[in-house]
Design an enzyme around this catalytic site. Sequence first.
Site, mmCIF file in Angstrom:
data_model
loop_
_atom_site.group_PDB
_atom_site.id
_atom_site.type_symbol
_atom_site.label_atom_id
_atom_site.label_comp_id
_atom_site.label_asym_id
_atom_site.label_seq_id
_atom_site.Cartn_x
_atom_site.Cartn_y
_atom_site.Cartn_z
ATOM 1 N N LYS A 184 0.921 -0.967 -0.524
ATOM 2 C CA LYS A 184 -0.278 -0.024 -0.298
ATOM 3 C C LYS A 184 0.912 1.201 0.335
ATOM 4 C CE LYS A 184 -2.092 3.078 1.708
ATOM 5 N NZ LYS A 184 -1.847 5.048 1.253
ATOM 6 N N GLY A 237 5.311 3.736 10.115
ATOM 7 C CA GLY A 237 4.334 5.478 9.958
ATOM 8 C C GLY A 237 4.507 5.475 11.593
ATOM 9 N N SER A 238 3.280 6.350 11.987
ATOM 10 C CA SER A 238 2.903 6.760 12.996
ATOM 11 C C SER A 238 2.313 6.616 14.450
ATOM 12 C CB SER A 238 2.042 7.960 13.171
ATOM 13 O OG SER A 238 0.374 7.563 12.968
ATOM 14 N N GLY A 242 0.310 3.502 14.435
ATOM 15 C CA GLY A 242 1.036 1.548 14.200
ATOM 16 C C GLY A 242 0.359 0.865 15.576
ATOM 17 N N GLU A 259 7.451 -0.036 13.100
ATOM 18 C CA GLU A 259 8.035 0.809 13.015
ATOM 19 C C GLU A 259 7.526 2.589 13.121
ATOM 20 O OE1 GLU A 259 10.891 3.147 12.699
ATOM 21 O OE2 GLU A 259 11.033 3.195 10.379
ATOM 22 N N CYS A 293 11.630 9.187 10.760
ATOM 23 C CA CYS A 293 11.923 9.038 12.442
ATOM 24 C C CYS A 293 12.823 9.328 13.286
ATOM 25 C CB CYS A 293 10.951 7.374 12.734
ATOM 26 S SG CYS A 293 12.044 6.379 11.643
ATOM 27 N N GLN A 338 0.218 18.861 7.371
ATOM 28 C CA GLN A 338 1.478 18.536 8.028
ATOM 29 C C GLN A 338 2.075 20.512 8.164
ATOM 30 O OE1 GLN A 338 2.978 15.599 8.490
ATOM 31 N NE2 GLN A 338 4.574 16.180 10.319
#
Length: 495
Positions: A184, A237-238, A242, A259, A293, A338
């Site tokens: 995705k 991602g965030s 998650g 992650e 990250c 963002q």
Amino acid sequence: MTIIIIKVIMLPTQIPNWIGTQEQPTQANEWFDKLNPANGQVLFKVARSRQADIKQAIEAAKKAQPSWADTPAVQRGMILHKIVVGMQNRQSDIAAIVAAETGKSMKEALGETGGAIQCGLFYASEGQRLYGRTTTSGTANKYAMTIRQPIGVAGLIIAANTPIANVAWKVFPALICGNAAILKAAEDTPATAWIFGQIAKEAGLPDGVLSIMQGFGEEAGAPLVAHQDVGVISFTGSTEVGRIINRSAGERFARISLELGGKNPLVVCDDADLENAVKWVLLSAFSNAGQRCASTSRIIIFESVYEKFRDMLVEKTKKLKVGITDDCDFGAVINEGQLLGMVSAVEKAKKNGATILCGGERMTDAEHKDGYYMAPTLIENVDPHDEISECELFGPVALLFKVKDFEHALQMANDTPYGLTASIHTQSIHRATRFYDKVQTGVAVVNAGTHGSEPHMPFGGRKLSGNGSREPGTEALNIYSELKDVYINIDPTQV
């Protein structure tokens, strides 16, 4: 097909899905606009996948996976190596797309693409090293060993910050283990995933082994995560998303690799090489517009050198150049939402008593006004437990904290909900060793930045930074494969 030109590469005006080796629109023929972060203009339209489209990709993966699993791992590696060669041959094309979609310079995009190629080469070679192990048994005439086997269908969900690197980190290990994969793509970087699908097709990857789906997380990612036939989910991602994935996929006992975010500390000791520390803070906090990250967002400085280091850092930060040319230090953030979120967070911190040393606002001069540019921002006089100190902003914003000694610095480094990366700058082997032993992160660095992972090394975090899984490195093979114990018993009288 109508085309548009981005630097040296020609792209379709619409970015479709890849379901296996076939380009397809969505079943409902829905599209959304992808904007250029550097100027706010529409780059192209993107397929807006939904549950029915995800189901179609899963069915194709289920059909293709058994044959792919039966292909010897060495041969799978040879096919993946052809993809790597295709990436090498089209490195400038990939980088041009990355630059256009992310608002970063061509130079930075080329570097990222080179890293993705290194990652692909590493995993293609793992086809020759897909090791199990043999060992002894406590029983006579009995032999014990383990072998690796694929899980089945892998669902891969990536972020947009380093798009081609993120594709490589997940697709290559999933495929070398014998899984079929459904990627995705990040909605902000659809064409980067699209060109990877094109290269994979040209390299001869069998139909159905890899599908690349476009769309939004709630509409395309969620049904992928929830589907009972997807045996492993890997997400970058965030932390907020998650948690949702962990609940959904965990409910059906799928394997999950998360992650997630970070609020990473960089400690500057009183014996540090301050020039070197400034260099690495600038790189860690501001390169890629702070959209890592592993970015440095908390700078923890011994009080005896605080003012000197702060002044050096502010002076250098004010000289940073923001834009998309190769002489720029960083470019735009990925989208306007963002950008507005980080501006709001800085304003809130300012109202709570924080001091903005530099930056703190959207760049609105003639060169930057149409894009999504955040000025490089340094802030001091922030409480360690204020919202801005504990929430990942994912932008070029860093906080400065003053500490009295090493133990205070270590305590502050660990006093965070996250635990991804950390760095210390010191000339003392004693301090360095104590720090990397006791800091509560998945990655610890001495005298460099908080970022810079390598393809053959495991990467991941603790606490809210992940669920303990590690990608890439050989450790990623444990995510995408099952270990099976095999016991062989013989009858010596039949020899």
